[in-house]
Scaffold this motif. Structure first.
Motif, mmCIF file in Angstrom:
data_model
loop_
_atom_site.group_PDB
_atom_site.id
_atom_site.type_symbol
_atom_site.label_atom_id
_atom_site.label_comp_id
_atom_site.label_asym_id
_atom_site.label_seq_id
_atom_site.Cartn_x
_atom_site.Cartn_y
_atom_site.Cartn_z
ATOM 1 N N THR A 156 0.810 -1.314 -0.062
ATOM 2 C CA THR A 156 0.044 0.186 0.128
ATOM 3 C C THR A 156 1.027 1.428 -0.534
ATOM 4 O OG1 THR A 156 -1.714 -1.484 1.493
ATOM 5 C CG2 THR A 156 -1.637 1.405 1.556
ATOM 6 N N ALA A 157 2.052 1.275 0.534
ATOM 7 C CA ALA A 157 2.455 2.307 0.725
ATOM 8 C C ALA A 157 3.673 2.698 0.071
ATOM 9 C CB ALA A 157 3.798 2.301 1.823
ATOM 10 N N LEU A 158 3.904 1.541 -1.525
ATOM 11 C CA LEU A 158 4.451 1.624 -2.714
ATOM 12 C C LEU A 158 3.470 2.324 -3.843
ATOM 13 C CD1 LEU A 158 6.162 -1.597 -3.072
ATOM 14 C CD2 LEU A 158 7.388 0.711 -2.825
ATOM 15 N N ALA A 159 1.824 1.799 -3.377
ATOM 16 C CA ALA A 159 1.390 2.750 -4.060
ATOM 17 C C ALA A 159 0.349 3.779 -3.778
ATOM 18 C CB ALA A 159 0.213 0.954 -4.230
ATOM 19 N N LEU A 160 0.665 4.081 -2.475
ATOM 20 C CA LEU A 160 0.315 5.528 -2.450
ATOM 21 C C LEU A 160 0.021 6.163 -3.585
ATOM 22 C CD1 LEU A 160 -2.108 6.719 -0.390
ATOM 23 C CD2 LEU A 160 -0.043 7.291 1.052
ATOM 24 N N ASP A 161 -0.396 7.504 -3.940
ATOM 25 C CA ASP A 161 -0.164 8.592 -4.284
ATOM 26 C C ASP A 161 0.375 9.660 -3.654
ATOM 27 O OD1 ASP A 161 -0.183 10.564 -5.877
ATOM 28 O OD2 ASP A 161 -2.355 11.455 -6.190
ATOM 29 N N GLU A 162 1.481 9.992 -3.931
ATOM 30 C CA GLU A 162 2.354 11.076 -2.820
ATOM 31 C C GLU A 162 1.913 12.088 -2.291
ATOM 32 O OE1 GLU A 162 6.254 10.573 -4.353
ATOM 33 O OE2 GLU A 162 6.638 8.922 -3.569
ATOM 34 N N THR A 163 0.853 12.813 -3.850
ATOM 35 C CA THR A 163 0.468 14.293 -3.076
ATOM 36 C C THR A 163 -0.653 13.886 -2.814
ATOM 37 O OG1 THR A 163 -0.446 13.738 -5.980
ATOM 38 C CG2 THR A 163 1.303 14.469 -5.602
ATOM 39 N N MET A 164 -1.811 12.629 -2.135
ATOM 40 C CA MET A 164 -2.599 12.579 -1.226
ATOM 41 C C MET A 164 -2.386 13.770 -0.006
ATOM 42 S SD MET A 164 -4.683 9.490 -0.657
ATOM 43 C CE MET A 164 -5.622 8.937 -2.033
ATOM 44 N N PRO A 165 -3.416 13.920 0.194
ATOM 45 C CA PRO A 165 -2.644 14.636 1.729
ATOM 46 C C PRO A 165 -3.792 13.368 2.764
ATOM 47 C CG PRO A 165 -5.088 15.630 0.765
ATOM 48 C CD PRO A 165 -4.104 14.541 -0.637
ATOM 49 N N LYS A 166 -2.382 13.871 3.942
ATOM 50 C CA LYS A 166 -3.365 12.810 5.044
ATOM 51 C C LYS A 166 -4.976 13.193 5.284
ATOM 52 C CE LYS A 166 1.217 12.397 6.805
ATOM 53 N NZ LYS A 166 2.129 12.235 8.080
ATOM 54 N N ASP A 167 -5.607 13.704 5.271
ATOM 55 C CA ASP A 167 -7.009 14.015 5.842
ATOM 56 C C ASP A 167 -7.577 14.164 4.529
ATOM 57 O OD1 ASP A 167 -6.873 16.474 4.051
ATOM 58 O OD2 ASP A 167 -7.159 17.951 5.322
ATOM 59 N N ASP A 168 -7.322 13.285 3.782
ATOM 60 C CA ASP A 168 -8.375 12.854 2.065
ATOM 61 C C ASP A 168 -8.571 11.601 2.896
ATOM 62 O OD1 ASP A 168 -8.292 11.213 0.462
ATOM 63 O OD2 ASP A 168 -8.041 13.125 -1.137
ATOM 64 N N PRO A 169 -10.051 11.386 2.934
ATOM 65 C CA PRO A 169 -10.709 10.052 3.338
ATOM 66 C C PRO A 169 -10.026 9.401 2.775
ATOM 67 C CG PRO A 169 -12.134 11.759 1.831
ATOM 68 C CD PRO A 169 -11.151 13.058 2.164
ATOM 69 N N TYR A 170 -9.565 8.918 1.653
ATOM 70 C CA TYR A 170 -8.549 7.988 0.680
ATOM 71 C C TYR A 170 -7.594 7.475 1.354
ATOM 72 C CZ TYR A 170 -13.110 7.597 -2.021
ATOM 73 O OH TYR A 170 -14.348 7.471 -2.471
ATOM 74 N N TYR A 171 -7.245 9.158 2.019
ATOM 75 C CA TYR A 171 -6.201 8.464 2.564
ATOM 76 C C TYR A 171 -5.616 7.051 4.272
ATOM 77 C CZ TYR A 171 -0.781 9.364 3.807
ATOM 78 O OH TYR A 171 -0.063 8.914 4.342
ATOM 79 N N PRO A 172 -4.589 6.035 3.275
ATOM 80 C CA PRO A 172 -4.990 4.701 4.208
ATOM 81 C C PRO A 172 -4.929 5.094 5.494
ATOM 82 C CG PRO A 172 -3.517 4.636 2.965
ATOM 83 C CD PRO A 172 -4.041 5.864 2.121
ATOM 84 N N LYS A 173 -5.942 4.491 7.346
ATOM 85 C CA LYS A 173 -5.592 4.927 8.043
ATOM 86 C C LYS A 173 -4.171 4.327 8.560
ATOM 87 C CE LYS A 173 -8.465 4.850 12.387
ATOM 88 N NZ LYS A 173 -9.467 4.002 12.733
ATOM 89 N N ARG A 174 -4.568 3.759 8.165
ATOM 90 C CA ARG A 174 -3.407 2.590 9.005
ATOM 91 C C ARG A 174 -1.471 3.840 9.029
ATOM 92 N NH1 ARG A 174 -1.917 -3.818 6.097
ATOM 93 N NH2 ARG A 174 -2.533 -2.392 3.698
ATOM 94 N N PHE A 175 -1.278 4.529 7.944
ATOM 95 C CA PHE A 175 0.227 5.069 7.980
ATOM 96 C C PHE A 175 -0.533 6.610 8.640
ATOM 97 C CE2 PHE A 175 0.211 3.971 3.132
ATOM 98 C CZ PHE A 175 0.491 3.013 3.532
ATOM 99 N N THR A 176 -1.924 6.602 9.835
ATOM 100 C CA THR A 176 -2.187 7.944 10.081
ATOM 101 C C THR A 176 -1.686 7.546 11.797
ATOM 102 O OG1 THR A 176 -4.462 7.806 10.709
ATOM 103 C CG2 THR A 176 -3.659 9.350 8.893
ATOM 104 N N LEU A 177 -1.672 6.557 12.212
ATOM 105 C CA LEU A 177 -1.370 5.469 13.711
ATOM 106 C C LEU A 177 -0.002 6.072 14.594
ATOM 107 C CD1 LEU A 177 -3.729 2.853 12.870
ATOM 108 C CD2 LEU A 177 -4.358 5.005 13.759
ATOM 109 N N TYR A 178 1.309 5.776 13.489
ATOM 110 C CA TYR A 178 2.561 6.077 14.183
ATOM 111 C C TYR A 178 2.792 6.968 13.574
ATOM 112 C CZ TYR A 178 0.354 1.859 15.724
ATOM 113 O OH TYR A 178 -0.498 1.050 16.218
ATOM 114 N N ARG A 179 4.262 7.941 14.213
ATOM 115 C CA ARG A 179 4.761 8.984 13.703
ATOM 116 C C ARG A 179 5.773 8.174 11.955
ATOM 117 N NH1 ARG A 179 9.709 12.029 14.651
ATOM 118 N NH2 ARG A 179 10.372 10.347 15.940
#
Length: 242
Positions: A156-179
């Motif tokens: 998922t990290a490899l496929a993620l659009d790097e321009t997607m903001p973290k507050d986007d509803p489609y942003y993977p939640k797992r990447f918001t839990l830990y620094r």
């Protein structure tokens, strides 16, 4: 100054492990966090485990459980194995254990059973061999084997659009839990790299030591890293997992 040093998948490469600890000038002030997969690949898996057991007596060490470590533990305890494990480094490991005493094997089992599934530090940084699947974090993971088997976190990290903001509803939640999340398990050589790779907040420190890449130790704070020689050059008479 103390450092938090993260070590990628070793896969029986004792010579490479010795190289990186020397090249990083590791001291007793440093915290060493090993991401798992100490065995299977090169022919010195028992030597790696013996060394880590001793290292723990003298240095600050935290050891994650890798999938290969779990498979070896099953074999040491029961003598059972799968053909898939044999094809992916297990056969070399079982051969290397022919010279290991029963007392050593018991020590190795004790070490393997003491491994952690994950480590979460005071800076909200997660250290885990493979990843996790629960959207509410590691404490809520239903299936503990996911910590050392799953690959969707890195994919998922490899496929993620790097321009997607973290507050986007489609942003993977797992990447918001830990620094930050530090993983091994899936070698970056699969994407043509041999250095630690950062995608989203995930750092992959498995630089392909089981194959033709080097073994890596990285400072979790500064991201400075040190590497061994490409491991296959240290074992010219072996194939590793190539």
């Amino acid at each position: 100054m103390s450092r938090t040093l993260v070590i990628g998948d070793i896969h029986g490469a004792f010579k490479a492990l010795q190289q990186i600890l020397e090249r990083a000038a590791v001291t007793r002030n440093d915290l060493l966090i090993f991401l798992g997969d100490y065995v299977d690949g090169w022919g010195q898996s028992p030597e790696v485990i013996d060394f880590l057991i001793q290292l723990k007596q003298e240095y600050q060490c935290i050891f994650m459980r890798g999938n290969h470590d779990d498979l070896l533990t099953d074999w040491l305890k029961t003598g059972s194995h799968t053909e898939q494990w044999f094809m992916h480094g297990g056969m070399v490991t079982t051969q290397s254990y022919l010279k290991v005493t029963d007392s050593q094997k018991e020590q190795h089992i004790d070490f393997m059973e003491s491994l952690q599934n994950y480590h979460l530090d005071d800076d909200n940084r997660l250290f885990v061999h493979a990843g996790f699947t629960n959207l509410n974090g590691v404490q809520n993971e239903y299936f503990s084997k996911m910590f050392y088997w799953e690959r969707t976190l890195w994919e998922t990290a490899l496929a993620l659009d790097e321009t997607m903001p973290k507050d986007d509803p489609y942003y993977p939640k797992r990447f918001t839990l830990y620094r930050e999340i530090f993983i091994g398990h899936t070698p970056v050589t699969r994407i043509g790299e041999t250095i630690p790779i950062n995608k989203a907040n995930v750092w992959n420190v498995d630089t392909g030591a089981a194959f033709k890449g080097p073994l890596t130790i990285m400072d979790a704070n500064t991201k400075e890293y040190w590497q061994s020689e490409p491991v296959h050059l240290l074992y010219p008479d072996e194939n590793g997992r190539n």
